[in-house]
Design an enzyme around this catalytic site. Structure first.
Site, PDB file in Angstrom:
ATOM      1  N   ALA A  91      55.723  47.838  37.548  1.00 36.81           N
ATOM      2  CA  ALA A  91      54.879  47.084  38.159  1.00 36.81           C
ATOM      3  C   ALA A  91      54.033  46.793  36.284  1.00 36.81           C
ATOM      4  O   ALA A  91      53.969  47.265  36.027  1.00 36.81           O
ATOM      5  CB  ALA A  91      53.698  47.259  39.117  1.00 36.81           C
ATOM      6  N   GLU A 138      43.710  47.294  45.268  1.00 39.12           N
ATOM      7  CA  GLU A 138      43.514  46.125  45.158  1.00 39.12           C
ATOM      8  C   GLU A 138      43.398  45.293  46.561  1.00 39.12           C
ATOM      9  O   GLU A 138      43.306  44.351  46.622  1.00 39.12           O
ATOM     10  CB  GLU A 138      44.623  46.047  44.311  1.00 39.12           C
ATOM     11  CG  GLU A 138      43.225  46.537  42.672  1.00 39.12           C
ATOM     12  CD  GLU A 138      42.198  45.973  42.423  1.00 39.12           C
ATOM     13  OE1 GLU A 138      42.473  44.392  41.747  1.00 39.12           O
ATOM     14  OE2 GLU A 138      41.302  46.811  42.313  1.00 39.12           O
ATOM     15  N   TYR A 159      47.605  40.232  40.728  1.00 40.72           N
ATOM     16  CA  TYR A 159      48.545  41.406  40.536  1.00 40.72           C
ATOM     17  C   TYR A 159      48.218  42.094  42.566  1.00 40.72           C
ATOM     18  O   TYR A 159      49.484  42.418  42.994  1.00 40.72           O
ATOM     19  CB  TYR A 159      47.644  42.106  40.097  1.00 40.72           C
ATOM     20  CG  TYR A 159      46.843  44.232  40.081  1.00 40.72           C
ATOM     21  CD1 TYR A 159      48.754  44.281  39.473  1.00 40.72           C
ATOM     22  CD2 TYR A 159      47.320  44.486  41.195  1.00 40.72           C
ATOM     23  CE1 TYR A 159      49.120  45.648  40.028  1.00 40.72           C
ATOM     24  CE2 TYR A 159      47.111  46.197  41.178  1.00 40.72           C
ATOM     25  CZ  TYR A 159      48.902  47.045  40.747  1.00 40.72           C
ATOM     26  OH  TYR A 159      48.165  48.057  41.572  1.00 40.72           O
ATOM     27  N   LYS A 163      50.983  42.371  44.794  1.00 45.44           N
ATOM     28  CA  LYS A 163      51.196  43.982  45.920  1.00 45.44           C
ATOM     29  C   LYS A 163      51.024  43.517  47.070  1.00 45.44           C
ATOM     30  O   LYS A 163      51.922  44.557  47.973  1.00 45.44           O
ATOM     31  CB  LYS A 163      50.463  44.329  44.745  1.00 45.44           C
ATOM     32  CG  LYS A 163      50.111  45.008  43.680  1.00 45.44           C
ATOM     33  CD  LYS A 163      51.938  46.195  44.064  1.00 45.44           C
ATOM     34  CE  LYS A 163      51.506  47.194  42.543  1.00 45.44           C
ATOM     35  NZ  LYS A 163      52.555  47.600  42.441  1.00 45.44           N
TER      36      LYS A 163
END
Ligand code: NAP
Ligand code: G4F
Length: 365
Positions: A91, A138, A159, A163
């Site tokens: 990632a 997150e 991000y 995800k």
């Protein structure tokens, strides 16, 4: 029979610890590695992975050039290796950077996961290849209180949004095609191998440099952010356990303890007998060493994020109950491990430095 695993992101922090663990279990470990102008073997070397291969029964370690944005390359590699397990760790993993590179982050972190799952399906490996997705705390954004597997997601960065796509794609391929696919929703985990632009390593590395006179001060962003920080060596054990269960499922791995960045800074300096007192507010706040009056910490808004996740604290009771997983390192162990490593490497790069203060500090460890 030796199992075969493919790890994407093998050159990263978790890739190194997971490789070591799988080699200890006699896996044949294959890793996807980006072709870049500089060879990146540093973490594998630091964990002496080659020694594990030569001492183990049938274990092997091999890297292959590839990229999460190259669909055909991923399909070819999975076809060639036919892994029993895929650990998708690759990632663009820096949250702040994702605001500067949102499309790239979406491509690697989001579509990259889809590409791997599609490869499993296209190659007819639904019943042969288990899949682990590196999901993240997150995903929760700014939720109050402890987060568990039922807590709704509310991502606050490119991000986390990427995800989120990867999380639901993993769930969907499990439900639609019967692939043994699991999300590990991992809270922050750190180590001496953590990238130097993540907050914990930035702190331990900078404190070591300040101590040896190679840096004047530590320049920070939001020091009131709170995280649930564990040790990467513990967390990779949970990843492997998820793929050894009878039924695929999603699990949180976390310590359940929360600390602020400010506390991480204070504790790290305190290890070397620097007592920090704070003066001022907001961007004008400064951390000053009590004894000398010297400013050791300043705030620079360049490290602020357009949208911040203020507080993360995970409830990993499901992993404890079904995987029998719990973290072994404490918060203090983590700081000691990271700081000792950074003091050693700074000292080795400056071999003439006197180190009595360090030796005395850590002689019991
Ligand atoms: P890391 O140290 O930043 O490693 C990321 C890895 O991904 C590196 O090997 C990197 O390769 C590779 N990579 C990046 N872009 C790629 C691309 N386009 N194609 C192929 N490989 C690519 O991250 P980490 O801390 O080990 O984390 C592992 C995974 O867990 C990541 O997916 C991260 O988002 C997730 N996660 C981490 C945490 C944590 O606290 N550490 C918590 C939750 C989830 P290079 O070496 O070439 O850059
Ligand atoms: O260390 P960080 O950059 O990690 P962050 O954003 O929590 O993300 C990490 O953990 C996630 C799991 O929750 C992973 F999914 C992700 O891949 C990555 O591994 O920042 C931690 C906190 C943030 O609130 C940030 O604003 O520290 C704050 N911070 C304050 N000053 C700083 C700084 N972060 C960085 N990187 N640099 C600073 O100077």
């Amino acid at each position: 029979m030796n199992k075969t695993a493919l790890i994407t992101g093998i050159t990263g922090q978790d890739g190194a610890y997971l490789s070591r663990l799988l080699l200890q279990k006699n896996y044949r470990v294959h890793g996807l590695k980006r072709r870049s102008s500089n060879e990146n073997q540093d973490r594998a070397e630091q964990l002496h992975l080659i020694d594990f291969v030569s001492n183990s029964d049938g274990a092997s370690y091999q890297t292959h050039y590839g990229d999460m944005t190259d669909t055909a390359g991923l399909v070819r590699l999975i076809d060639e290796i036919r892994p029993d397990e895929i650990y998708n760790l690759a990632a663009q993993s820096h949250v702040r950077v994702s605001f500067d590179m949102p499309e790239f982050t979406g491509n690697v972190n989001g579509l990259g996961t889809l590409r791997l799952l599609e490869a499993i399906r296209l190659l007819g490996l639904e019943k042969n290849t288990k899949f682990y997705q590196a999901s993240t705390s997150e995903l929760y954004g700014n939720v109050q209180g402890k987060q568990n597997e039922e807590t709704p997601f509310a991502p606050r960065s490119p991000y986390a949004a990427a995800k989120l796509f990867a999380y639901w794609t993993t769930v969907n391929y499990r439900e639609a095609y019967g692939i043994f696919a699991c999300n590990g929703i991992l809270f922050n985990h750190e180590s001496p191998l953590r990238g130097e632009n993540f907050v914990t390593r930035k702190i331990t590395n900078s404190v070591a440099k300040i101590h040896y006179g190679l840096l004047d001060k530590l320049t920070m962003g939001n020091i009131d952010a709170c995280r649930d920080w564990g040790h990467a060596a513990d967390f990779v054990e949970g990843m492997v356990l998820m793929l050894q269960q009878a039924i695929p499922d999603d699990y949180i791995l976390a310590t359940g303890e929360v600390h602020s960045v400010r506390e991480f800074i204070e504790k790290t300096f305190a290890r070397l007998d620097y007592e920090i007192v704070w003066q001022g507010k907001g961007v004008d706040e400064k951390g000053i060493e009590r004894k000398s009056g010297r400013t050791l910490i300043e705030i620079d808004p360049i490290f602020f994020r357009p949208t911040e996740v203020r507080y993360l604290c995970g409830d990993s009771s499901k992993a404890k109950k079904f995987l029998n997983w719990k973290p072994r390192h404490s918060f203090d162990d983590l700081i000691d491990d990271m700081l000792r490593h950074d003091l050693d490497s700074v000292q080795n790069s400056q071999s003439s430095f006197p180190s009595e203060r360090i030796k005395n500090k850590f002689k019991s460890n």
